[in-house]
Design a protein around this motif. Structure first.
Motif, mmCIF file in Angstrom:
data_model
loop_
_atom_site.group_PDB
_atom_site.id
_atom_site.type_symbol
_atom_site.label_atom_id
_atom_site.label_comp_id
_atom_site.label_asym_id
_atom_site.label_seq_id
_atom_site.Cartn_x
_atom_site.Cartn_y
_atom_site.Cartn_z
ATOM 1 N N GLU A 1 -62.088 54.875 -18.627
ATOM 2 C CA GLU A 1 -63.252 55.379 -19.341
ATOM 3 C C GLU A 1 -63.338 56.900 -19.236
ATOM 4 O O GLU A 1 -63.604 57.595 -20.225
ATOM 5 N N GLN A 2 -63.077 57.417 -18.037
ATOM 6 C CA GLN A 2 -63.086 58.868 -17.862
ATOM 7 C C GLN A 2 -62.019 59.534 -18.718
ATOM 8 O O GLN A 2 -62.246 60.587 -19.315
ATOM 9 N N LEU A 3 -60.871 58.900 -18.789
ATOM 10 C CA LEU A 3 -59.769 59.436 -19.578
ATOM 11 C C LEU A 3 -60.141 59.483 -21.060
ATOM 12 O O LEU A 3 -59.866 60.457 -21.758
ATOM 13 N N PHE A 4 -60.800 58.432 -21.534
ATOM 14 C CA PHE A 4 -61.133 58.338 -22.962
ATOM 15 C C PHE A 4 -62.304 59.255 -23.326
ATOM 16 O O PHE A 4 -62.472 59.603 -24.489
ATOM 17 N N THR A 5 -63.151 59.599 -22.323
ATOM 18 C CA THR A 5 -64.295 60.471 -22.610
ATOM 19 C C THR A 5 -64.059 61.904 -22.134
ATOM 20 O O THR A 5 -64.783 62.812 -22.540
ATOM 21 N N GLY A 6 -63.067 62.095 -21.277
ATOM 22 C CA GLY A 6 -62.789 63.437 -20.773
ATOM 23 C C GLY A 6 -63.684 63.842 -19.625
ATOM 24 O O GLY A 6 -63.642 64.995 -19.190
ATOM 25 N N GLU A 7 -64.499 62.923 -19.136
ATOM 26 C CA GLU A 7 -65.458 63.293 -18.090
ATOM 27 C C GLU A 7 -64.885 63.052 -16.694
ATOM 28 O O GLU A 7 -65.105 62.011 -16.087
ATOM 29 N N HIS A 8 -64.121 64.020 -16.245
ATOM 30 C CA HIS A 8 -63.530 63.972 -14.917
ATOM 31 C C HIS A 8 -63.097 65.394 -14.588
ATOM 32 O O HIS A 8 -62.587 66.101 -15.452
ATOM 33 N N LEU B 1 -60.629 66.638 -13.251
ATOM 34 C CA LEU B 1 -59.225 66.967 -13.474
ATOM 35 C C LEU B 1 -58.869 67.052 -14.955
ATOM 36 O O LEU B 1 -57.785 67.490 -15.318
ATOM 37 N N LEU B 2 -59.777 66.606 -15.831
ATOM 38 C CA LEU B 2 -59.451 66.528 -17.257
ATOM 39 C C LEU B 2 -60.026 67.719 -18.014
ATOM 40 O O LEU B 2 -61.199 68.055 -17.855
ATOM 41 N N VAL B 3 -59.184 68.354 -18.834
ATOM 42 C CA VAL B 3 -59.692 69.459 -19.648
ATOM 43 C C VAL B 3 -60.172 68.966 -21.014
ATOM 44 O O VAL B 3 -60.783 69.702 -21.767
ATOM 45 N N GLN B 4 -59.874 67.742 -21.356
ATOM 46 C CA GLN B 4 -60.312 67.183 -22.632
ATOM 47 C C GLN B 4 -60.239 65.660 -22.556
ATOM 48 O O GLN B 4 -59.720 65.107 -21.592
ATOM 49 N N ALA B 5 -60.754 64.998 -23.593
ATOM 50 C CA ALA B 5 -60.617 63.547 -23.685
ATOM 51 C C ALA B 5 -59.278 63.212 -24.327
ATOM 52 O O ALA B 5 -58.742 63.994 -25.113
ATOM 53 N N TYR B 6 -58.741 62.055 -23.958
ATOM 54 C CA TYR B 6 -57.500 61.603 -24.558
ATOM 55 C C TYR B 6 -57.711 60.220 -25.163
ATOM 56 O O TYR B 6 -58.290 59.342 -24.522
ATOM 57 N N SER B 7 -57.234 60.037 -26.369
ATOM 58 C CA SER B 7 -57.455 58.760 -27.040
ATOM 59 C C SER B 7 -56.604 57.676 -26.379
ATOM 60 O O SER B 7 -55.569 57.960 -25.773
ATOM 61 N N PRO B 8 -57.030 56.430 -26.490
ATOM 62 C CA PRO B 8 -56.234 55.337 -25.914
ATOM 63 C C PRO B 8 -54.789 55.328 -26.413
ATOM 64 O O PRO B 8 -53.872 55.084 -25.629
ATOM 65 N N MET B 9 -54.592 55.642 -27.683
ATOM 66 C CA MET B 9 -53.218 55.647 -28.208
ATOM 67 C C MET B 9 -52.385 56.763 -27.583
ATOM 68 O O MET B 9 -51.189 56.605 -27.359
ATOM 69 N N THR B 10 -53.021 57.891 -27.308
ATOM 70 C CA THR B 10 -52.315 58.987 -26.635
ATOM 71 C C THR B 10 -51.894 58.554 -25.235
ATOM 72 O O THR B 10 -50.765 58.809 -24.809
ATOM 73 N N ALA C 1 -48.945 67.348 -19.989
ATOM 74 C CA ALA C 1 -48.125 66.229 -20.449
ATOM 75 C C ALA C 1 -48.894 65.362 -21.438
ATOM 76 O O ALA C 1 -48.343 64.897 -22.442
ATOM 77 N N LEU C 2 -50.176 65.145 -21.161
ATOM 78 C CA LEU C 2 -50.997 64.355 -22.084
ATOM 79 C C LEU C 2 -51.143 65.067 -23.423
ATOM 80 O O LEU C 2 -51.089 64.452 -24.489
ATOM 81 N N GLN C 3 -51.321 66.378 -23.380
ATOM 82 C CA GLN C 3 -51.479 67.130 -24.619
ATOM 83 C C GLN C 3 -50.196 67.104 -25.443
ATOM 84 O O GLN C 3 -50.230 66.994 -26.676
ATOM 85 N N ALA C 4 -49.067 67.211 -24.750
ATOM 86 C CA ALA C 4 -47.792 67.132 -25.456
ATOM 87 C C ALA C 4 -47.629 65.755 -26.089
ATOM 88 O O ALA C 4 -47.154 65.634 -27.230
#
Length: 505
Positions: free
Chosen positions: A302-309, A311-320, A340-343
């Motif tokens: 959930e944090q990954l999908f919303t970006g609320e953490h 360590l995260l500079v942005q949200a990442y979509s589930p497909m990403t 790596a996630l952004q790439a």
RNA sequence: GGUAGCGUGGCCGAGUGGCUAGGCAGAGGUCUGCAAAACCUCUUACAGCGGUUCGAAUCCGCUCGCUACCUCCA
């Protein structure tokens, strides 16, 4: 009439039992039985759960793609998983969470099971064929214990039943999966107190007597108690897949002691090995460190999908996230980083754009270019060969990018579309679409009503903008394009005069 | 201490005894009203030191560094 795909593309898998790549032979083709150790549902699903589910989802999908009929069992652990398995003194994880949150254990189980399933659905992970729970299979677990007792590899002690590891190790081959020797374990073990019930500190519980305050308890021939953690997988895999089945999977961290214990239980109960092929995926690290509950450095989905953490500079979509996981081979460690996630995010856009471009190609075969046709056919063939080589999604994706480049070239007319013959074009189309969608599961979300409405609105703006462009009113046309871009819609003016768009987030 | 494994270009990440992925980022170009996308070109790596070999980043040995498992974790 035609042979099934799995005969045309023999599959090699790295078997943790032999530590070697082996040719996969199903016990009873086209049927394949596969078991994956699922989560203990006492907390939010995190990146590690995603990797496990996605890696095995792709294995499930590819086996199906090869025309195997797969029965895929992925369990939910909702009882028996203790905080301290060896000492046997730890609290049950589910019970502990229930106590801390002042909820019934089954409320905890329900809550986190749903969260797990919801997260996996977003990640486009297909549901397994059977998703059994440990609490739903108490009787089966008791039967396995009885069988182990009858064969003499377990003993009862004050209302609990323990697996007799020392006796087992003397008579059978213990440690084949982890390379561990019982003597080393014993000499390397720490001092523990209150082990009077056990003959040896490494004997693990098959059945634990419930203390008076313990909430999760069931009747058994040995009194009220609850099953041991390792046992559920043996009971449930046996019930749904048979005593010996094809593939058993899990994270590398489960290799010891969990899977080693499963092998021992199965041999002790049935005199058979549980699975012919053991497949273990590697783990996710964060800044080079293992992500784990105890280190407190795990990121929930959930944090990954919303970006609320932090360590995260942005949200990442589930497909990403899915694509990020699949860009590495399942046996390699994957280190998390924003870069790596952004790439991965950008790479995925490139791939899905090519998929959309493919649908725009209007193929009318004319004079065939043999070199080109051969090249395209070879790329298509490589998709199968790489996946059949131990599910090498990293190499598959590399080939898909190459096919994507060809598709772009065909669309730009840098490569002559008509020089592809019909068979090659069809094959390219089916392979590209099939491997991205069916095998890797990277297909975009289905469009619903609100999506159609959105697309209609965008198209309206494109029409207005193109009128402005025709009138050389570039201020207006740029304003429309810039504002759409800030809303996550990227317009592209095609050479042909039309305008297309894609979503950037 | 025991066991397993890893060290690849600015970053991520495949692979392999000779044909030396792919993505992201960067530079230049084509196209475009300008963009975007796409395409073309460029930067050419395999921790260090020995050894085997016609040839090793790939096999062997040693050294250094890192990680995991041996306690719960996907």
């Amino acid at each position: 009439m035609s042979q099934p795909s799995y005969d045309r593309y023999p599959l090699a898998v790295t078997n943790s039992l032999s530590r070697k790549k082996e040719i996969f032979k199903a016990i009873n083709p086209p049927l394949v039985g596969m078991y994956l150790c699922g989560p203990t549902v006492y907390g939010d699903p995190h990146l590690g759960h995603a990797r496990s589910a996605v890696n095995f989802d792709v294995i499930f999908r590819y086996l199906t793609f090869l025309e195997y009929k797969v029965r895929y069992v992925r369990n939910i652990t909702d009882v028996g998983h203790l905080e301290d398995e060896v000492a046997g003194t730890g609290e049950d994880k589910v019970s502990k969470k229930a106590r801390l949150e002042k909820l019934e254990p089954m409320e905890i189980v329900q809550l986190y099971t749903y969260r797990y399933r919801d997260a996996l659905r977003l990640l486009n992970v297909l549901p397994p064929s059977v998703e059994p729970t440990a609490t739903g299979h108490i009787l089966e677990q008791i039967e396995v214990i009885q069988s182990i007792l009858e064969h003499g590899y377990a003993y009862e002690s004050d209302g609990s039943v323990y697996f007799d590891l020392e006796k087992y190790a003397q008579q059978k081959d213990y440690g084949q999966l982890s390379g561990k020797v019982l003597d080393d374990l014993i000499s390397g073990s720490r001092q523990t107190e209150g082990l009077d019930e056990k003959r040896s500190p490494h004997d693990f519980a098959l059945w634990k007597k419930a203390s008076p305050e313990h909430i999760m308890r069931w009747n058994s021939p040995w009194g009220e108690g609850f099953p041991g953690w390792h046992l559920e997988c043996t009971a449930m895999s046996t019930k749904y897949l048979g005593e010996t089945f094809d593939i058993h999977g899990g994270g590398l961290d489960l290799q010891f002691p969990h899977h080693e214990a499963e092998i021992a239980q199965c041999h002790a109960a049935f005199h058979k090995q549980p699975a012919n092929y053991w497949i273990h995926h590697n783990l996710i690290t964060i800044d080079g460190q293992k992500m784990s509950k105890s280190q407190g450095n795990f990121i929930t989905l959930e944090q990954l999908f919303t970006g609320e953490h932090p360590l995260l500079v942005q949200a990442y979509s589930p497909m990403t996230v899915r694509f990020f996981i699949l860009q590495a081979h399942y046996r390699s460690p994957v280190d998390f980083s924003n870069e790596a996630l952004q790439a991965a995010e950008k790479g995925l856009v490139r791939l899905t754009n090519a998929l959309a471009t493919l649908e725009k190609l209007d193929h009318q075969p004319a004079e065939a270019d043999e070199v080109l046709n051969r090249e395209i056919n070879q790329l298509c063939e490589q998709c199968y060969l790489h996946m059949s080589d131990d599910f090498n999604t990293a190499r598959l994706i590399a080939v898909l990018f190459e096919i994507g480049s060809k598709i772009n070239g065909l669309y730009n007319q840098q490569i002559t579309l008509s020089s592809l013959d019909s068979d090659t074009f069809q094959r390219m189309h089916n392979t590209f679409q099939g491997f991205i969608g069916e095998v890797l599961g990277l297909n975009a979300e289905k469009s619903d009503d609100s999506q159609q409405q959105k697309e209609g609105l965008i198209q309206l703006l494109i029409d207005i903008r193109n009128k402005a462009r025709a009138d050389k009113d570039f201020a207006t046309s740029d304003q429309i394009r810039d504002q759409l871009k800030s809303l996550g819609v990227q317009l592209k003016d095609e050479k042909s005069g039309g305008t297309t768009y894609s979503f950037t987030n």
